[in-house]
Design a protein around this motif. Structure first.
Motif, PDB file in Angstrom:
ATOM      1  N   MET A   1       0.838  -1.203   0.000  1.00  0.00           N
ATOM      2  CA  MET A   1       0.000   0.000   0.000  1.00  0.00           C
ATOM      3  C   MET A   1       0.871   1.250   0.000  1.00  0.00           C
ATOM      4  O   MET A   1       2.004   1.220   0.484  1.00  0.00           O
ATOM      5  N   GLU A   2       0.329   2.338  -0.504  1.00  0.00           N
ATOM      6  CA  GLU A   2       1.011   3.625  -0.406  1.00  0.00           C
ATOM      7  C   GLU A   2       0.546   4.304   0.877  1.00  0.00           C
ATOM      8  O   GLU A   2      -0.664   4.384   1.153  1.00  0.00           O
ATOM      9  N   ILE A   3       1.515   4.806   1.636  1.00  0.00           N
ATOM     10  CA  ILE A   3       1.232   5.321   2.976  1.00  0.00           C
ATOM     11  C   ILE A   3       1.859   6.690   3.167  1.00  0.00           C
ATOM     12  O   ILE A   3       2.998   6.925   2.758  1.00  0.00           O
ATOM     13  N   VAL A   4       1.130   7.585   3.831  1.00  0.00           N
ATOM     14  CA  VAL A   4       1.727   8.763   4.450  1.00  0.00           C
ATOM     15  C   VAL A   4       1.759   8.455   5.936  1.00  0.00           C
ATOM     16  O   VAL A   4       0.734   8.100   6.533  1.00  0.00           O
ATOM     17  N   PHE A   5       2.938   8.540   6.520  1.00  0.00           N
ATOM     18  CA  PHE A   5       3.111   8.177   7.932  1.00  0.00           C
ATOM     19  C   PHE A   5       3.278   9.429   8.769  1.00  0.00           C
ATOM     20  O   PHE A   5       4.058  10.322   8.420  1.00  0.00           O
ATOM     21  N   MET A   6       2.558   9.485   9.897  1.00  0.00           N
ATOM     22  CA  MET A   6       2.649  10.625  10.812  1.00  0.00           C
ATOM     23  C   MET A   6       3.024  10.144  12.205  1.00  0.00           C
ATOM     24  O   MET A   6       2.328   9.312  12.790  1.00  0.00           O
ATOM     25  N   GLY A   7       4.124  10.651  12.731  1.00  0.00           N
ATOM     26  CA  GLY A   7       4.559  10.255  14.068  1.00  0.00           C
ATOM     27  C   GLY A   7       5.783  11.038  14.479  1.00  0.00           C
ATOM     28  O   GLY A   7       6.377  11.759  13.674  1.00  0.00           O
ATOM     29  N   THR A   8       6.179  10.880  15.742  1.00  0.00           N
ATOM     30  CA  THR A   8       7.313  11.651  16.248  1.00  0.00           C
ATOM     31  C   THR A   8       8.331  10.838  17.046  1.00  0.00           C
ATOM     32  O   THR A   8       9.503  10.802  16.682  1.00  0.00           O
ATOM     33  N   PRO A   9       7.963  10.158  18.159  1.00  0.00           N
ATOM     34  CA  PRO A   9       8.973   9.532  19.016  1.00  0.00           C
ATOM     35  C   PRO A   9       9.423   8.157  18.541  1.00  0.00           C
ATOM     36  O   PRO A   9       9.009   7.661  17.481  1.00  0.00           O
ATOM     37  N   ASP A  10      10.263   7.502  19.360  1.00  0.00           N
ATOM     38  CA  ASP A  10      10.763   6.151  19.071  1.00  0.00           C
ATOM     39  C   ASP A  10       9.623   5.172  18.848  1.00  0.00           C
ATOM     40  O   ASP A  10       9.719   4.279  17.998  1.00  0.00           O
ATOM     41  N   TYR A  11       8.576   5.304  19.647  1.00  0.00           N
ATOM     42  CA  TYR A  11       7.399   4.437  19.535  1.00  0.00           C
ATOM     43  C   TYR A  11       6.880   4.412  18.096  1.00  0.00           C
ATOM     44  O   TYR A  11       6.536   3.357  17.557  1.00  0.00           O
ATOM     45  N   ALA A  12       6.823   5.591  17.475  1.00  0.00           N
ATOM     46  CA  ALA A  12       6.355   5.696  16.096  1.00  0.00           C
ATOM     47  C   ALA A  12       7.415   5.235  15.101  1.00  0.00           C
ATOM     48  O   ALA A  12       7.101   4.626  14.076  1.00  0.00           O
ATOM     49  N   ALA A  13       8.670   5.511  15.389  1.00  0.00           N
ATOM     50  CA  ALA A  13       9.755   5.132  14.476  1.00  0.00           C
ATOM     51  C   ALA A  13       9.825   3.621  14.283  1.00  0.00           C
ATOM     52  O   ALA A  13      10.129   3.128  13.193  1.00  0.00           O
ATOM     53  N   SER A  14       9.519   2.860  15.334  1.00  0.00           N
ATOM     54  CA  SER A  14       9.513   1.393  15.222  1.00  0.00           C
ATOM     55  C   SER A  14       8.471   0.936  14.213  1.00  0.00           C
ATOM     56  O   SER A  14       8.709   0.026  13.411  1.00  0.00           O
ATOM     57  N   ALA A  15       7.302   1.579  14.249  1.00  0.00           N
ATOM     58  CA  ALA A  15       6.232   1.227  13.313  1.00  0.00           C
ATOM     59  C   ALA A  15       6.611   1.611  11.884  1.00  0.00           C
ATOM     60  O   ALA A  15       6.360   0.846  10.938  1.00  0.00           O
ATOM     61  N   LEU A  16       7.203   2.771  11.712  1.00  0.00           N
ATOM     62  CA  LEU A  16       7.622   3.214  10.384  1.00  0.00           C
ATOM     63  C   LEU A  16       8.633   2.244   9.792  1.00  0.00           C
ATOM     64  O   LEU A  16       8.534   1.844   8.619  1.00  0.00           O
ATOM     65  N   GLU A  17       9.596   1.854  10.591  1.00  0.00           N
ATOM     66  CA  GLU A  17      10.620   0.911  10.131  1.00  0.00           C
ATOM     67  C   GLU A  17       9.981  -0.413   9.712  1.00  0.00           C
ATOM     68  O   GLU A  17      10.335  -0.999   8.679  1.00  0.00           O
TER      69      GLU A  17
END
Length: 313
Positions: free
Chosen positions: A1-17
């Motif tokens: 899927m094509e995604i725009v990802f919105m987040g800030t801390p480490d918690y979000a970075a794990s999901a992005l990765e």
């Protein structure tokens, strides 16, 4: 899927990765503006931005995501879905309706319990035995949207906000990958939240950490773990802040005679402080202007004695 990802801390970075590794195309990342941190005032970018830059993904950092110019910029990037994780800004109805599958949030609790900004801290403070991750279809409310998927996480006896943060980061990364896979196949069934079970947690402030020694030792010990590492639980000694990092609640059958906050025993590796009920045994602490250290090391330079009082201010 094509995604725009919105987040800030480490918690979000794990999901992005995890989303990138799963083969999803992240067309853009939206994160909070860089900020100056610490006494040096050095400008630092968010962990999510660091991850995006490492993978060559376009980064957007609007001061206010709801502004017309920010929304127009968003629309330039193709996306089937927006994935949001601890972004730090509220999305407008207009933004929620841009992508085909709307916006989904990776929330660190088993909704509807612990909506809001600090679910990780609060579940420890409240003595919960389990928490988890909710993948939620976002709507105009704060964490009020339909539940798409959930995954439980068990809390250990001495769980801190830091250790639970790490567990939930991993769980959230795994669950969002699974959820998007099911979304593509049309296998997700949204479930309405039960409003009668809802609770809300405000953002943690430093004042939350001030120890009230008239409370029972069990509650104080949970507060210490729930605010470790930030904003931390603290008390005072001779007008200096003393952070408490590690402790045990020692319940006793006899009601304390000493004033709460009084040191009632001092041993080589710990000391005990009277509480409204029971005593708190302290193993690790930090005096204002000093390093964090175990009680044995602390007592070598600070010969605290029975009868000393902690508190006030």
């Amino acid at each position: 899927m094509e995604i725009v990802f919105m987040g800030t801390p480490d918690y979000a970075a794990s999901a992005l990765e995890a989303l990138i590794k799963a083969g999803h195309v992240v067309t853009a990342v939206v994160t909070q503006p860089d900020k100056a941190k610490g006494r040096s005032g050095q400008v630092q970018c968010s962990p999510v931005k660091e991850c995006a830059v490492r993978h060559g993904i376009t980064v957007l950092q609007p001061v206010k995501i709801k502004m017309p110019e920010a929304i127009e910029e968003l629309k330039k990037y193709e996306a089937d879905v927006y994935v949001v994780a601890a972004f730090g800004q509220i999305l407008s109805k207009e933004i929620l309706e841009i992508p085909k599958f709307g916006c989904v949030n990776i929330h660190a609790s088993l909704l509807p319990k612990y909506r809001g900004a600090a679910p990780i801290n609060q579940c420890i403070i409240d003595g919960e035995k389990e928490t988890g991750i909710t993948i939620m279809q976002m709507d105009a409310g704060i964490d009020t949207g339909d539940i798409l998927m959930q995954k439980k996480v068990i809390l250990e006896d001495k769980e801190t906000a830091e250790t639970l943060f790490d567990k939930l980061s991993q769980a959230g990364a795994e669950l969002i990958v699974e959820a998007l896979s099911k979304m593509e196949r049309g296998e997700l069934t949204p479930t309405k939240q039960d409003e009668s079970l809802a609770s809300y947690v405000k953002m943690m402030e430093k004042s939350k950490g001030k120890i009230d020694w008239t409370c029972d030792a069990v509650s104080i010990e949970r507060l210490i773990r729930g605010l470790n590492p930030w904003p931390s639980a603290y008390t005072f000694w001779q007008e200096k802040t003393v952070k408490i990092w590690r402790s045990d609640a020692m319940e006793n059958s006899v009601q304390n005679i000493e004033q709460p906050g009084t040191i009632v025993s001092v041993e080589k590796k710990f000391f005990d402080v009277a509480c409204g009920k029971g005593v708190l045994r302290i193993y690790e602490l930090q005096l204002e202007g000093k390093k964090r250290m175990d009680t044995k090391s602390f007592l070598l330079g600070n010969p605290w004695k029975v009868g000393m009082f902690l508190g006030t201010m």
